[in-house]
Design a protein around this motif. Structure first.
Motif: not given
Length: 344
Positions: A234-260
């Motif tokens: 969490r950041f002072e400006g109210g933004q947030w950032l998540t990071l997930s690295i997996s070797s058990i994820d059977s469904k990959g996610k789109e891209g490396w970073l998703e910036i909303t």
């Protein structure tokens, strides 16, 4: 700090040579391209020292860091060694009055990074992390689109993710003790990308992890990396950032970073970035090729800093931020609560 009259006066060496990615050769050639002068290699494997001597005829070769520091006139040393050795080796070199660049991650814990920065300040030398991906085409383009052109409005959140399903290989990067854990390899790059887009101070970090699925099947057993790690910042400006690295994820996610943002989403992938926008009641998708990477700019910047006193982009303090996130994520997972960030 002493400024050099020219780039060629900066004598450089590496600790660690060869391996799967020939990183010692890569670093020396990039420094050479920046005008610096390679003069030394330290490596415990005699066969790799022989390769270095063939790649750079006349280069000094040493079997230990101690021998390099005692006998070589090297000004700038690059550490290309396992993650858990970065801090002790860097502090040793810094105290000997040598500039130091560490392969990423800079270290494993915040305390290690702070000790490295203190040692650099005491000796009036530079410490930096090799964040050459700071100049990857995808993030250079994202900075332009998001910070300068404001194509997605104000950034609200960034989601970083990488991985899939499969047993990790049995090498040092899959040992938690040596590598720091599953989040420390690519995770450092993805966090460094993200911290170019969110500049507000961090306030707290929460981490969770899954352990034990792959461990019995690996050489490291209980010391194996986590099966999956997840971090929320969490950041002072109210933004947030998540990071997930997996070797058990059977469904990959789109891209490396998703910036909303408030007016769209930008997804960064390996070859393309995809921009999603809502404009005048219409949903628009744009696929944008990523520009070429410009990693040579890392050593060009180091050269300019040491010769001309230009601003150093990847300072020890800059490289501390992703390490602080990963360190607090581990502490948070063990304590089962969010942990406030600490600034020097």
């Amino acid at each position: 700090m002493k400024n050099y009259a020219s780039a060629s006066e900066i004598t450089v060496g590496v600790v660690g040579y060869g391996g799967a990615f020939n990183m010692g050769r890569q670093h020396l050639r990039q420094m050479q391209s920046a005008g610096m002068t390679p003069i030394a290699v330290a490596e415990v494997d005699p066969a790799r020292l022989a390769v270095a001597a063939e790649d750079f005829p006349g280069i000094e070769t040493y079997s230990t860091v101690e021998e390099m520091l005692e006998k070589s006139g090297v000004n700038l040393i690059v550490l290309i060694t396992p993650h858990n050795t970065h801090a002790p080796l860097a502090i040793q070199c810094l105290k000997a009055g040598r500039h130091v660049v560490c392969e990423k991650p800079l270290a494993i814990t915040t305390a290690e990074v702070d000790a490295m920065i203190a040692a650099a300040n005491e000796s009036d030398v530079m410490v930096s992390a090799y964040h050459n991906r700071h100049w990857d085409g995808r993030i250079l383009q994202a900075v332009e689109l998001i910070k300068n052109q404001k194509v997605i409005g104000d950034v609200v959140r960034i989601e970083c993710h990488m991985g899939g399903y499969g047993k990790p290989g049995d090498w040092w990067r899959t040992s938690r003790t040596i590598s720091g854990g599953i989040l420390y390899d690519w995770g450092v790059h993805l966090l460094e990308y993200s911290l170019q887009l969110i500049e507000a101070p961090m306030t707290e970090v929460m981490g969770v992890q899954h352990l034990g699925f792959w461990a019995p099947k690996t050489a490291w057993k209980e010391d194996s990396n986590e099966d999956e790690g997840f971090v929320l910042v969490r950041f002072e400006g109210g933004q947030w950032l998540t990071l997930s690295i997996s070797s058990i994820d059977s469904k990959g996610k789109e891209g490396w970073l998703e910036i909303t943002g408030t007016e769209g989403t930008l997804v960064l992938d390996e070859r393309y970035s995809t921009l999603y926008q809502n404009k005048d009641g219409k949903f628009i998708t744009s696929r944008i090729p990523n520009p070429s990477d410009e990693g040579q700019r890392y050593y060009d910047n180091v050269r300019d800093y040491l010769v001309n006193g230009s601003e150093l982009i990847i300072t020890g303090e800059w490289a501390r931020r992703p390490i602080h996130i990963l360190d607090l994520a581990r502490q948070s997972s063990e304590a089962n609560r969010a942990i406030a960030t600490i600034y020097p």
